[in-house]
Structures are given as C-alpha cells and as structure tokens.
Design an enzyme around this catalytic site. Sequence first.
Site, PDB file in Angstrom:
ATOM      1  N   HIS A  10       0.811  -1.218   0.000  1.00 20.79           N
ATOM      2  CA  HIS A  10       0.000   0.000   0.000  1.00 20.79           C
ATOM      3  C   HIS A  10       0.848   1.273   0.000  1.00 20.79           C
ATOM      4  CE1 HIS A  10      -3.820  -1.958  -0.074  1.00 20.79           C
ATOM      5  NE2 HIS A  10      -3.460  -2.734   0.922  1.00 20.79           N
ATOM      6  N   HIS A  43       3.414  -8.084  -3.154  1.00 15.36           N
ATOM      7  CA  HIS A  43       2.624  -8.818  -4.138  1.00 15.36           C
ATOM      8  C   HIS A  43       2.886  -8.200  -5.501  1.00 15.36           C
ATOM      9  CE1 HIS A  43      -1.617 -10.479  -5.387  1.00 15.36           C
ATOM     10  NE2 HIS A  43      -0.681 -10.762  -6.267  1.00 15.36           N
ATOM     11  N   ARG A  49      -0.167  -3.020 -10.583  1.00 12.94           N
ATOM     12  CA  ARG A  49      -0.940  -1.869 -10.089  1.00 12.94           C
ATOM     13  C   ARG A  49      -0.254  -1.147  -8.936  1.00 12.94           C
ATOM     14  NH1 ARG A  49      -6.275  -4.640  -7.612  1.00 12.94           N
ATOM     15  NH2 ARG A  49      -6.147  -5.698  -9.607  1.00 12.94           N
ATOM     16  N   GLU A 151      -0.655 -20.385   4.086  1.00  7.83           N
ATOM     17  CA  GLU A 151      -1.057 -19.152   4.765  1.00  7.83           C
ATOM     18  C   GLU A 151      -2.575 -19.138   4.794  1.00  7.83           C
ATOM     19  OE1 GLU A 151      -0.933 -14.289   4.327  1.00  7.83           O
ATOM     20  OE2 GLU A 151       0.772 -15.455   3.616  1.00  7.83           O
TER      21      GLU A 151
END
Length: 238
Positions: A10, A43, A49, A151
């Site tokens: 983020h 990720h 993105r 996970e």
Amino acid sequence: MARLGVNVDHVATIRQARGTKEPDPVTAAALAELAGADGITVHLREDRRHIQDRDVEILRQTLQVPLNLEMAATDEMVAIACRLRPDCVTLVPEKRQELTTEGGLDVVSHSQHLKEVIARLQQNGIVVSLFIDPDLKQIDQAFQVGTDTIEIHTGLYCDAPTRGAQLAELAKIEQAIHEAKHVGMGVNAGHGLNYRNIQDVVALGVIEEFNIGHSIISRAVLVGLDQAVREMKSLVAG
C-alpha cells in the site's frame, strides 16, 4: 513466538496514484525492518498496479530479513521468482478488477498445475506457501501437491458481522491449523488482520508468521511506520 511479516504494497499504491517516485516501498521496507519486522511481503501483480519489478529486485538485493513474494501461479511470475529467488513465494489467486485478494486458492481444482509450479520453485531453493481458506479439503490437497507452508486466509474471520460469527470462523481457523500441523506443513496467517482483531488469532498459539499490510500502513499514516510496526510486533508476540 510468531513472526511478523510486513506487507508494503500500500506504500506502492500511494506512489502509483500519482505516478511519481514517492513514497518508495523499498524505503518503507527498510524502516519496517529497523522497527523489528521479521520479514517483508510484496505482491507483484500481473497488472503491476502497485509493486513494480524494480521494487522486488532492489528488495532482494538489500533486505536483511526474508523476502516473501506473493504472486499468481503464472509462467511469467514463476520465471521472475526463479530468477530473483526470494526466500519464500506465496501463491495467491488473482483477479484483475479486485481491490485486494478476495479468497484462498482453489487447490483442489488446480492441483496438477500447482504441483508443477511448486516443484519448479522448490528446485530453485524457494520455500513455497499456498494462500488458502481454512477448509480441510484445501488443507489436505495443499499437502498432496507438496507445499512447504500454507497461509490461512483470515478474511472471513475479520469481516464477521457479529461476535458469534467471528468465533465460528476462529474455530475453523483453529481446526485448519491443527490439520496442517498434523501433516507437517508450516502455518502462516493473513488478510484483514488489524490491531483489534489479531489477539484471538495469536492466542491460538501455533501460527508461525502473520503477514499484515493494510492496517499497519494505515496506522503509519497517523503515527509513523516505526511505531505502527512496533505496536503490531508487540501484539503478535502475545
């Protein structure tokens, strides 16, 4: 004591919103490491993105703690992982329009493909984890395809609307953990965990690593990344 993996995706999301060079997730990862993070997670999505290839490459060269690369089980991503050789790869489902990962891998339906991908990654010295729902059929199939670790997707627990629903999801997580441990797989957990809901999952006592991103970065906006990581590290330590 459980480990804390800090996801810095983020930070990259903020950077990409303006198409500039800041804030740099590589710098954020270094600060998280200094604050006590036991690992860094990123990720690398197919549409790029947020995290970019250069981020993963620099992190691989500079981190002193393990790098966990989340990715889809595609030929492109497997090739990148085999070239960079992160300490761990966590295979996740991926949809182009989703805001964040919406659920666990369907290992049962994609077992042959996942088995081949896992073998290739392991041949390159990479520990492999599968991001899956706390479902016993998925746990069993994860073992069959040869993953080192799972996970557990904690999203349904975190999003439960009532305490009763939350406890029901927590019971599923606990059952899944014990099944995975019984067959010898490592167990991590993540997705949606924050400073308020993580305590009950930590109290289960057998999860080896928590991978947390959004809540830490959100808190860091208000109190700074160092404090945000240290506070979560304290909670993970129980």
